[in-house]
Design a protein around this motif. Structure first.
Motif, PDB file in Angstrom:
ATOM      1  N   MET A  84       0.853  -1.180   0.000  1.00 36.33           N
ATOM      2  CA  MET A  84       0.000   0.000   0.000  1.00 36.33           C
ATOM      3  C   MET A  84       0.897   1.241   0.000  1.00 36.33           C
ATOM      4  SD  MET A  84      -3.177   0.916   2.585  1.00 36.33           S
ATOM      5  CE  MET A  84      -3.946  -0.663   2.351  1.00 36.33           C
ATOM      6  N   ASN A  85       0.545   2.204  -0.823  1.00 34.38           N
ATOM      7  CA  ASN A  85       1.339   3.422  -0.955  1.00 34.38           C
ATOM      8  C   ASN A  85       1.030   4.426   0.143  1.00 34.38           C
ATOM      9  OD1 ASN A  85       2.574   2.535  -3.317  1.00 34.38           O
ATOM     10  ND2 ASN A  85       0.915   3.314  -4.589  1.00 34.38           N
ATOM     11  N   ASP A  86       1.950   5.354   0.339  1.00 32.80           N
ATOM     12  CA  ASP A  86       1.774   6.451   1.280  1.00 32.80           C
ATOM     13  C   ASP A  86       1.070   7.613   0.568  1.00 32.80           C
ATOM     14  OD1 ASP A  86       1.928   7.908   3.619  1.00 32.80           O
ATOM     15  OD2 ASP A  86       4.106   8.164   3.589  1.00 32.80           O
ATOM     16  N   ILE A  87       0.570   8.546   1.327  1.00 31.57           N
ATOM     17  CA  ILE A  87      -0.023   9.767   0.785  1.00 31.57           C
ATOM     18  C   ILE A  87       1.113  10.619   0.223  1.00 31.57           C
ATOM     19  CG2 ILE A  87      -1.363  11.836   1.313  1.00 31.57           C
ATOM     20  CD1 ILE A  87      -2.355  10.274   3.862  1.00 31.57           C
ATOM     21  N   SER A  88       0.995  10.987  -1.050  1.00 33.66           N
ATOM     22  CA  SER A  88       2.090  11.743  -1.655  1.00 33.66           C
ATOM     23  C   SER A  88       1.633  12.922  -2.501  1.00 33.66           C
ATOM     24  CB  SER A  88       2.964  10.817  -2.510  1.00 33.66           C
ATOM     25  OG  SER A  88       2.203  10.276  -3.576  1.00 33.66           O
ATOM     26  N   SER A  89       0.332  13.133  -2.615  1.00 34.55           N
ATOM     27  CA  SER A  89      -0.140  14.195  -3.506  1.00 34.55           C
ATOM     28  C   SER A  89      -1.483  14.749  -3.052  1.00 34.55           C
ATOM     29  CB  SER A  89      -0.295  13.642  -4.926  1.00 34.55           C
ATOM     30  OG  SER A  89      -1.371  12.713  -4.973  1.00 34.55           O
ATOM     31  N   ARG A  90      -1.844  15.854  -3.662  1.00 28.03           N
ATOM     32  CA  ARG A  90      -3.152  16.451  -3.424  1.00 28.03           C
ATOM     33  C   ARG A  90      -4.261  15.471  -3.830  1.00 28.03           C
ATOM     34  NH1 ARG A  90      -5.754  21.266  -2.815  1.00 28.03           N
ATOM     35  NH2 ARG A  90      -7.796  21.363  -3.813  1.00 28.03           N
ATOM     36  N   THR A  91      -4.058  14.765  -4.915  1.00 30.29           N
ATOM     37  CA  THR A  91      -5.043  13.782  -5.368  1.00 30.29           C
ATOM     38  C   THR A  91      -5.270  12.710  -4.306  1.00 30.29           C
ATOM     39  OG1 THR A  91      -4.480  14.187  -7.684  1.00 30.29           O
ATOM     40  CG2 THR A  91      -5.599  12.113  -7.183  1.00 30.29           C
ATOM     41  N   ASP A  92      -4.206  12.289  -3.652  1.00 27.59           N
ATOM     42  CA  ASP A  92      -4.339  11.302  -2.567  1.00 27.59           C
ATOM     43  C   ASP A  92      -5.207  11.855  -1.445  1.00 27.59           C
ATOM     44  OD1 ASP A  92      -2.689   9.580  -3.983  1.00 27.59           O
ATOM     45  OD2 ASP A  92      -0.906  10.027  -2.769  1.00 27.59           O
ATOM     46  N   ILE A  93      -4.966  13.108  -1.077  1.00 25.62           N
ATOM     47  CA  ILE A  93      -5.768  13.739  -0.017  1.00 25.62           C
ATOM     48  C   ILE A  93      -7.219  13.855  -0.463  1.00 25.62           C
ATOM     49  CG2 ILE A  93      -6.122  15.842   1.327  1.00 25.62           C
ATOM     50  CD1 ILE A  93      -3.059  16.266   1.171  1.00 25.62           C
ATOM     51  N   GLU A  94      -7.429  14.237  -1.701  1.00 24.51           N
ATOM     52  CA  GLU A  94      -8.795  14.350  -2.229  1.00 24.51           C
ATOM     53  C   GLU A  94      -9.499  12.993  -2.167  1.00 24.51           C
ATOM     54  OE1 GLU A  94     -11.068  16.434  -5.959  1.00 24.51           O
ATOM     55  OE2 GLU A  94      -9.066  15.616  -6.307  1.00 24.51           O
ATOM     56  N   ASN A  95      -8.802  11.926  -2.471  1.00 27.05           N
ATOM     57  CA  ASN A  95      -9.401  10.587  -2.385  1.00 27.05           C
ATOM     58  C   ASN A  95      -9.768  10.225  -0.951  1.00 27.05           C
ATOM     59  OD1 ASN A  95      -9.360  10.091  -5.142  1.00 27.05           O
ATOM     60  ND2 ASN A  95      -7.285   9.262  -5.077  1.00 27.05           N
ATOM     61  N   ILE A  96      -8.958  10.643   0.005  1.00 29.90           N
ATOM     62  CA  ILE A  96      -9.307  10.433   1.416  1.00 29.90           C
ATOM     63  C   ILE A  96     -10.577  11.192   1.749  1.00 29.90           C
ATOM     64  CG2 ILE A  96      -8.617  10.866   3.808  1.00 29.90           C
ATOM     65  CD1 ILE A  96      -5.678  10.481   2.840  1.00 29.90           C
ATOM     66  N   MET A  97     -10.670  12.437   1.321  1.00 28.32           N
ATOM     67  CA  MET A  97     -11.843  13.259   1.636  1.00 28.32           C
ATOM     68  C   MET A  97     -13.108  12.675   1.009  1.00 28.32           C
ATOM     69  SD  MET A  97     -10.672  15.452   3.662  1.00 28.32           S
ATOM     70  CE  MET A  97      -9.344  14.355   4.128  1.00 28.32           C
ATOM     71  N   ILE A  98     -13.001  12.220  -0.225  1.00 28.30           N
ATOM     72  CA  ILE A  98     -14.158  11.613  -0.895  1.00 28.30           C
ATOM     73  C   ILE A  98     -14.599  10.357  -0.135  1.00 28.30           C
ATOM     74  CG2 ILE A  98     -14.911  10.413  -2.994  1.00 28.30           C
ATOM     75  CD1 ILE A  98     -13.082  12.481  -4.526  1.00 28.30           C
ATOM     76  N   GLY A  99     -13.643   9.527   0.251  1.00 31.97           N
ATOM     77  CA  GLY A  99     -13.972   8.322   1.019  1.00 31.97           C
ATOM     78  C   GLY A  99     -14.543   8.638   2.385  1.00 31.97           C
ATOM     79  N   PHE A 100     -13.928   9.589   3.070  1.00 36.25           N
ATOM     80  CA  PHE A 100     -14.395   9.968   4.406  1.00 36.25           C
ATOM     81  C   PHE A 100     -15.817  10.511   4.352  1.00 36.25           C
ATOM     82  CE2 PHE A 100     -15.181  13.487   7.322  1.00 36.25           C
ATOM     83  CZ  PHE A 100     -15.216  12.790   8.521  1.00 36.25           C
ATOM     84  N   TYR A 101     -16.067  11.467   3.468  1.00 29.48           N
ATOM     85  CA  TYR A 101     -17.408  12.060   3.409  1.00 29.48           C
ATOM     86  C   TYR A 101     -18.444  11.077   2.895  1.00 29.48           C
ATOM     87  CZ  TYR A 101     -15.784  16.504   5.042  1.00 29.48           C
ATOM     88  OH  TYR A 101     -15.255  17.489   5.833  1.00 29.48           O
ATOM     89  N   GLY A 102     -18.024  10.111   2.103  1.00 32.69           N
ATOM     90  CA  GLY A 102     -18.935   9.047   1.704  1.00 32.69           C
ATOM     91  C   GLY A 102     -19.477   8.294   2.906  1.00 32.69           C
ATOM     92  N   LYS A 103     -18.665   8.158   3.924  1.00 33.84           N
ATOM     93  CA  LYS A 103     -19.093   7.512   5.173  1.00 33.84           C
ATOM     94  C   LYS A 103     -19.808   8.499   6.092  1.00 33.84           C
ATOM     95  CE  LYS A 103     -15.029   4.538   5.189  1.00 33.84           C
ATOM     96  NZ  LYS A 103     -13.815   4.177   5.922  1.00 33.84           N
ATOM     97  N   ALA A 104     -19.212   9.677   6.254  1.00 31.34           N
ATOM     98  CA  ALA A 104     -19.704  10.643   7.243  1.00 31.34           C
ATOM     99  C   ALA A 104     -21.114  11.143   6.925  1.00 31.34           C
ATOM    100  CB  ALA A 104     -18.744  11.819   7.354  1.00 31.34           C
ATOM    101  N   LEU A 105     -21.406  11.353   5.667  1.00 27.00           N
ATOM    102  CA  LEU A 105     -22.711  11.898   5.282  1.00 27.00           C
ATOM    103  C   LEU A 105     -23.866  10.987   5.691  1.00 27.00           C
ATOM    104  CD1 LEU A 105     -21.830  13.272   1.748  1.00 27.00           C
ATOM    105  CD2 LEU A 105     -22.453  14.643   3.744  1.00 27.00           C
ATOM    106  N   THR A 106     -23.628   9.704   5.770  1.00 26.91           N
ATOM    107  CA  THR A 106     -24.693   8.759   6.109  1.00 26.91           C
ATOM    108  C   THR A 106     -24.532   8.163   7.505  1.00 26.91           C
ATOM    109  OG1 THR A 106     -23.484   6.939   5.070  1.00 26.91           O
ATOM    110  CG2 THR A 106     -25.051   8.151   3.683  1.00 26.91           C
ATOM    111  N   ASP A 107     -23.568   8.649   8.252  1.00 25.56           N
ATOM    112  CA  ASP A 107     -23.298   8.098   9.571  1.00 25.56           C
ATOM    113  C   ASP A 107     -24.377   8.506  10.569  1.00 25.56           C
ATOM    114  OD1 ASP A 107     -21.132   6.738  11.314  1.00 25.56           O
ATOM    115  OD2 ASP A 107     -21.642   8.577  12.417  1.00 25.56           O
ATOM    116  N   ASP A 108     -24.819   7.562  11.385  1.00 23.70           N
ATOM    117  CA  ASP A 108     -25.872   7.828  12.374  1.00 23.70           C
ATOM    118  C   ASP A 108     -25.459   8.841  13.435  1.00 23.70           C
ATOM    119  OD1 ASP A 108     -27.590   6.047  11.120  1.00 23.70           O
ATOM    120  OD2 ASP A 108     -27.089   4.377  12.451  1.00 23.70           O
TER     121      ASP A 108
END
Length: 126
Positions: free
Chosen positions: A1-25
């Motif tokens: 697994m790769n480390d975070i190395s770019s803005r795109t990597d951070i954006e992918n984290i945010m997309i994944g996180f908000y995908g969970k957070a928006l529907t979290d109880d």
């Protein structure tokens, strides 16, 4: 697994996180009812924030505490909200990345959540 190395990597984290957070109880209503986020605008903005935090870039110029203080006045945060936010954030990072920057972003998230929690939840002024 790769480390975070770019803005795109951070954006992918945010997309994944908000995908969970928006529907979290526990915390979802903050993003969908208390304030209704326009994700097309929010993802680039929050990516700027984390890019500044992680890579010392000067891409975020907002007042992250002020935003959360406003939200807290609309719907009070509790310790459980910060714990859940942190859990989902770290979980998302761990699903996507491993390495020094992955550990750094999780540590910074924990520090930020702790400061916000203390100032907002445990401050007699708010």
């Amino acid at each position: 697994m790769n480390d975070i190395s770019s803005r795109t990597d951070i954006e992918n984290i945010m997309i994944g996180f908000y995908g969970k957070a928006l529907t979290d109880d526990t915390i979802g209503d903050y993003f969908t009812k208390t304030v209704i986020l326009d994700m097309d605008k929010h993802i680039p903005l929050i990516t700027n924030f984390w890019e500044t935090v992680l890579f010392d870039k000067s891409s975020y110029y907002g007042n992250v505490f002020g935003v959360h203080e406003h939200i807290h006045k609309l719907a009070r945060f509790e310790d459980k909200h910060f714990a859940r936010w942190l859990f989902l954030f770290k979980e998302t990072v761990d699903e996507l990345f491993a390495g020094e920057n992955a550990e750094k972003i999780k540590q910074r998230a924990e520090s930020i959540a702790t400061v916000m929690r203390v100032k907002l939840v445990h401050s007699p002024q708010l």
